[in-house]
Design a protein around this motif. Structure first.
Motif, PDB file in Angstrom:
ATOM      1  N   VAL A 171      -2.980   1.744  -9.757  1.00 12.53           N
ATOM      2  CA  VAL A 171      -4.171   2.569  -9.558  1.00 12.53           C
ATOM      3  C   VAL A 171      -4.042   3.759 -10.498  1.00 12.53           C
ATOM      4  CG1 VAL A 171      -5.455   3.989  -7.925  1.00 12.53           C
ATOM      5  CG2 VAL A 171      -4.437   1.835  -7.173  1.00 12.53           C
ATOM      6  N   LYS A 172      -5.003   3.917 -11.389  1.00 13.22           N
ATOM      7  CA  LYS A 172      -4.976   5.028 -12.354  1.00 13.22           C
ATOM      8  C   LYS A 172      -5.337   6.314 -11.631  1.00 13.22           C
ATOM      9  CE  LYS A 172      -6.064   2.538 -16.571  1.00 13.22           C
ATOM     10  NZ  LYS A 172      -6.978   2.507 -17.715  1.00 13.22           N
ATOM     11  N   ARG A 173      -4.528   7.332 -11.794  1.00 15.48           N
ATOM     12  CA  ARG A 173      -4.786   8.639 -11.182  1.00 15.48           C
ATOM     13  C   ARG A 173      -5.827   9.388 -12.012  1.00 15.48           C
ATOM     14  NH1 ARG A 173      -3.479   7.196  -6.696  1.00 15.48           N
ATOM     15  NH2 ARG A 173      -1.320   6.912  -6.203  1.00 15.48           N
ATOM     16  N   GLY A 174      -6.615  10.192 -11.324  1.00 14.96           N
ATOM     17  CA  GLY A 174      -7.628  10.978 -12.011  1.00 14.96           C
ATOM     18  C   GLY A 174      -8.858  10.165 -12.348  1.00 14.96           C
ATOM     19  N   GLY A 175      -8.973   8.978 -11.750  1.00 14.40           N
ATOM     20  CA  GLY A 175     -10.130   8.128 -11.985  1.00 14.40           C
ATOM     21  C   GLY A 175     -11.344   8.638 -11.253  1.00 14.40           C
ATOM     22  N   ALA A 176     -12.410   7.899 -11.277  1.00 13.08           N
ATOM     23  CA  ALA A 176     -13.659   8.280 -10.620  1.00 13.08           C
ATOM     24  C   ALA A 176     -13.458   8.403  -9.133  1.00 13.08           C
ATOM     25  CB  ALA A 176     -14.737   7.247 -10.936  1.00 13.08           C
ATOM     26  N   ALA A 177     -14.080   9.389  -8.534  1.00 16.30           N
ATOM     27  CA  ALA A 177     -13.970   9.593  -7.086  1.00 16.30           C
ATOM     28  C   ALA A 177     -15.253   9.234  -6.394  1.00 16.30           C
ATOM     29  CB  ALA A 177     -13.589  11.029  -6.785  1.00 16.30           C
TER      30      ALA A 177
ATOM     31  N   GLY B 294      -9.317   1.512   3.461  1.00 16.07           N
ATOM     32  CA  GLY B 294     -10.289   2.480   2.955  1.00 16.07           C
ATOM     33  C   GLY B 294      -9.807   3.902   3.119  1.00 16.07           C
ATOM     34  N   PHE B 295      -9.160   4.190   4.250  1.00 16.42           N
ATOM     35  CA  PHE B 295      -8.586   5.510   4.495  1.00 16.42           C
ATOM     36  C   PHE B 295      -7.541   5.830   3.433  1.00 16.42           C
ATOM     37  CE2 PHE B 295      -5.071   7.975   6.257  1.00 16.42           C
ATOM     38  CZ  PHE B 295      -5.722   9.110   6.729  1.00 16.42           C
ATOM     39  N   LEU B 296      -6.652   4.878   3.160  1.00 19.11           N
ATOM     40  CA  LEU B 296      -5.617   5.077   2.143  1.00 19.11           C
ATOM     41  C   LEU B 296      -6.232   5.309   0.765  1.00 19.11           C
ATOM     42  CD1 LEU B 296      -3.074   2.302   3.199  1.00 19.11           C
ATOM     43  CD2 LEU B 296      -2.917   4.759   3.661  1.00 19.11           C
ATOM     44  N   LEU B 297      -7.255   4.537   0.433  1.00 18.66           N
ATOM     45  CA  LEU B 297      -7.922   4.680  -0.858  1.00 18.66           C
ATOM     46  C   LEU B 297      -8.607   6.040  -0.966  1.00 18.66           C
ATOM     47  CD1 LEU B 297      -8.666   3.071  -3.471  1.00 18.66           C
ATOM     48  CD2 LEU B 297     -10.832   2.563  -2.339  1.00 18.66           C
ATOM     49  N   ASP B 298      -9.324   6.436   0.069  1.00 14.74           N
ATOM     50  CA  ASP B 298     -10.047   7.711   0.057  1.00 14.74           C
ATOM     51  C   ASP B 298      -9.126   8.915  -0.051  1.00 14.74           C
ATOM     52  OD1 ASP B 298     -12.474   6.429   0.206  1.00 14.74           O
ATOM     53  OD2 ASP B 298     -12.716   6.732   2.365  1.00 14.74           O
ATOM     54  N   HIS B 299      -7.888   8.788   0.448  1.00 11.64           N
ATOM     55  CA  HIS B 299      -6.935   9.901   0.412  1.00 11.64           C
ATOM     56  C   HIS B 299      -5.928   9.779  -0.728  1.00 11.64           C
ATOM     57  CE1 HIS B 299      -8.596  10.425   4.444  1.00 11.64           C
ATOM     58  NE2 HIS B 299      -8.326  11.700   4.225  1.00 11.64           N
ATOM     59  N   ASP B 300      -6.245   8.921  -1.714  1.00 14.44           N
ATOM     60  CA  ASP B 300      -5.435   8.777  -2.923  1.00 14.44           C
ATOM     61  C   ASP B 300      -3.996   8.398  -2.602  1.00 14.44           C
ATOM     62  OD1 ASP B 300      -4.695  10.785  -5.851  1.00 14.44           O
ATOM     63  OD2 ASP B 300      -5.413   8.734  -5.709  1.00 14.44           O
ATOM     64  N   LEU B 301      -3.821   7.494  -1.619  1.00 15.73           N
ATOM     65  CA  LEU B 301      -2.485   7.102  -1.178  1.00 15.73           C
ATOM     66  C   LEU B 301      -2.100   5.687  -1.601  1.00 15.73           C
ATOM     67  CD1 LEU B 301      -2.604   8.727   2.344  1.00 15.73           C
ATOM     68  CD2 LEU B 301      -1.249   9.474   0.383  1.00 15.73           C
ATOM     69  N   ILE B 302      -2.878   5.094  -2.485  1.00 16.11           N
ATOM     70  CA  ILE B 302      -2.549   3.756  -2.992  1.00 16.11           C
ATOM     71  C   ILE B 302      -2.090   3.894  -4.437  1.00 16.11           C
ATOM     72  CG2 ILE B 302      -3.419   1.453  -3.542  1.00 16.11           C
ATOM     73  CD1 ILE B 302      -5.342   1.721  -1.200  1.00 16.11           C
ATOM     74  N   ASP B 303      -0.850   3.501  -4.700  1.00 17.51           N
ATOM     75  CA  ASP B 303      -0.295   3.548  -6.052  1.00 17.51           C
ATOM     76  C   ASP B 303      -0.435   2.212  -6.762  1.00 17.51           C
ATOM     77  OD1 ASP B 303       0.700   6.202  -5.783  1.00 17.51           O
ATOM     78  OD2 ASP B 303       2.391   5.408  -4.651  1.00 17.51           O
TER      79      ASP B 303
ATOM     80  N   PHE C  89     -11.924  -2.663   1.660  1.00 21.90           N
ATOM     81  CA  PHE C  89     -11.657  -1.244   1.855  1.00 21.90           C
ATOM     82  C   PHE C  89     -12.633  -0.619   2.849  1.00 21.90           C
ATOM     83  CE2 PHE C  89      -9.705  -2.172  -2.238  1.00 21.90           C
ATOM     84  CZ  PHE C  89      -8.435  -1.659  -2.002  1.00 21.90           C
ATOM     85  N   GLY C  90     -13.032  -1.385   3.849  1.00 22.43           N
ATOM     86  CA  GLY C  90     -13.891  -0.872   4.910  1.00 22.43           C
ATOM     87  C   GLY C  90     -15.151  -0.239   4.353  1.00 22.43           C
ATOM     88  N   GLY C  91     -15.479   0.953   4.838  1.00 17.48           N
ATOM     89  CA  GLY C  91     -16.687   1.643   4.414  1.00 17.48           C
ATOM     90  C   GLY C  91     -16.492   2.558   3.220  1.00 17.48           C
ATOM     91  N   SER C  92     -15.324   2.525   2.590  1.00 15.24           N
ATOM     92  CA  SER C  92     -15.066   3.407   1.454  1.00 15.24           C
ATOM     93  C   SER C  92     -15.998   3.074   0.295  1.00 15.24           C
ATOM     94  CB  SER C  92     -13.618   3.272   0.973  1.00 15.24           C
ATOM     95  OG  SER C  92     -13.405   4.074  -0.175  1.00 15.24           O
ATOM     96  N   SER C  93     -16.528   4.110  -0.337  1.00 16.62           N
ATOM     97  CA  SER C  93     -17.368   3.911  -1.521  1.00 16.62           C
ATOM     98  C   SER C  93     -16.695   4.502  -2.764  1.00 16.62           C
ATOM     99  CB  SER C  93     -18.740   4.544  -1.313  1.00 16.62           C
ATOM    100  OG  SER C  93     -18.611   5.932  -1.081  1.00 16.62           O
ATOM    101  N   ARG C  94     -15.429   4.865  -2.636  1.00 18.27           N
ATOM    102  CA  ARG C  94     -14.686   5.451  -3.755  1.00 18.27           C
ATOM    103  C   ARG C  94     -14.489   4.422  -4.859  1.00 18.27           C
ATOM    104  NH1 ARG C  94      -9.126   8.829  -3.960  1.00 18.27           N
ATOM    105  NH2 ARG C  94      -9.276   9.225  -6.178  1.00 18.27           N
ATOM    106  N   LYS C  95     -14.686   4.865  -6.075  1.00 19.74           N
ATOM    107  CA  LYS C  95     -14.457   4.003  -7.231  1.00 19.74           C
ATOM    108  C   LYS C  95     -13.140   4.422  -7.882  1.00 19.74           C
ATOM    109  CE  LYS C  95     -19.350   3.323  -8.416  1.00 19.74           C
ATOM    110  NZ  LYS C  95     -19.742   2.909  -7.191  1.00 19.74           N
TER     111      LYS C  95
END
Length: 95
Positions: free
Chosen positions: A89-95, A34-43, A61-67
């Protein structure tokens, strides 16, 4: 939950993009994913889907609610019912 890292002189998440790292393979999920996802570190995301349902467990992804938007790169199915799905992972997607 505290996050501890070895390169204490670099602020997180900068230590993950340090020149000494060429990639991270994370087996499992939870808070760190979840930390990696929230900080845009997953390619790229590779999911192994097993034909079993537990009903409860650790969230991927733990407690992450990022889409995020994903683009399917490939899918492989095996005789035992397991599927391996590979996504970009598409960049510039929904946050």
């Amino acid at each position: 939950m505290a996050l501890y890292y070895a390169l204490g002189n670099l602020p997180a998440p900068e230590w993950l993009t340090h020149k000494f790292f060429s990639g991270i393979y994370l087996c499992g999920g939870g808070a760190f994913a979840g930390f990696l996802l929230d900080h845009d570190l997953i390619d790229q995301l590779v999911l192994k889907v097993n034909p079993i349902v537990f009903g409860h467990g650790v969230r991927l992804f733990g407690g992450s609610s990022r889409k995020v938007e994903l683009a399917l790169l490939g899918a492989t199915s095996y005789a035992n019912g397991v599927s391996l799905l590979r996504y970009d992972v598409k960049r510039g997607g929904a946050a």
